[in-house]
Design a protein around this motif. Structure first.
Motif, PDB file in Angstrom:
ATOM      1  N   UNK A  86       0.866  -1.212   0.035  1.00 59.78           N
ATOM      2  CA  UNK A  86       0.107  -0.022   0.144  1.00 59.78           C
ATOM      3  C   UNK A  86       0.943   1.378   0.074  1.00 59.78           C
ATOM      4  N   UNK A  87       1.962   1.359   0.722  1.00 57.31           N
ATOM      5  CA  UNK A  87       2.924   2.447   0.762  1.00 57.31           C
ATOM      6  C   UNK A  87       3.557   2.510  -0.780  1.00 57.31           C
ATOM      7  N   UNK A  88       4.094   1.665  -1.105  1.00 57.16           N
ATOM      8  CA  UNK A  88       4.373   1.675  -2.504  1.00 57.16           C
ATOM      9  C   UNK A  88       3.458   2.335  -3.434  1.00 57.16           C
ATOM     10  N   UNK A  89       2.067   1.765  -3.400  1.00 58.50           N
ATOM     11  CA  UNK A  89       1.122   2.178  -4.211  1.00 58.50           C
ATOM     12  C   UNK A  89       0.995   3.738  -4.098  1.00 58.50           C
ATOM     13  N   UNK A  90       0.925   4.127  -2.939  1.00 58.84           N
ATOM     14  CA  UNK A  90       0.863   5.646  -2.649  1.00 58.84           C
ATOM     15  C   UNK A  90       1.960   6.488  -3.071  1.00 58.84           C
ATOM     16  N   UNK A  91       3.207   5.775  -2.920  1.00 58.76           N
ATOM     17  CA  UNK A  91       4.466   6.636  -3.485  1.00 58.76           C
ATOM     18  C   UNK A  91       4.443   6.765  -4.966  1.00 58.76           C
TER      19      UNK A  91
END
Length: 94
Positions: A86-91
């Motif tokens: 999820x963090x990767x997608x947000x970044x």
């Protein structure tokens, strides 16, 4: 006024041949710290509260937990993978 915490008095037989160095109140603080470490290990208490109860800064308490091999991150590998994804997608969206 806040009521003081209840106290617990425990008699512990000292094994023969074992010498306790230092004052008994110092030994009692050490035993209490070990008890708090075990409460965190068994998830009966969180590290933040245990650090406060021990009278230690959180970072110092984390060092105590590390010395006793108590994990300081309470997350399953699958949960961590999902969080990282999820963090990767947000970044990548920003």
């Amino acid at each position: 006024m806040v009521d003081p915490s209840p106290t617990l008095v425990v008699e512990i037989p000292v094994p023969s041949g074992v010498r306790i160095d230092g004052p008994s109140d110092e030994f009692a603080r050490h035993l209490r710290l070990l008890w708090l470490v075990d409460l965190v290990r068994t998830r009966a208490m969180g590290p933040n509260r245990a650090a406060r109860e021990a009278g230690l800064p959180l970072l110092e308490f984390y060092k105590v937990l590390q010395a006793h091999r108590v994990p300081t991150m309470d997350i399953e590998p699958e949960e961590l993978d999902a969080e990282l994804e999820m963090l990767s997608e947000l970044l990548s969206a920003s």
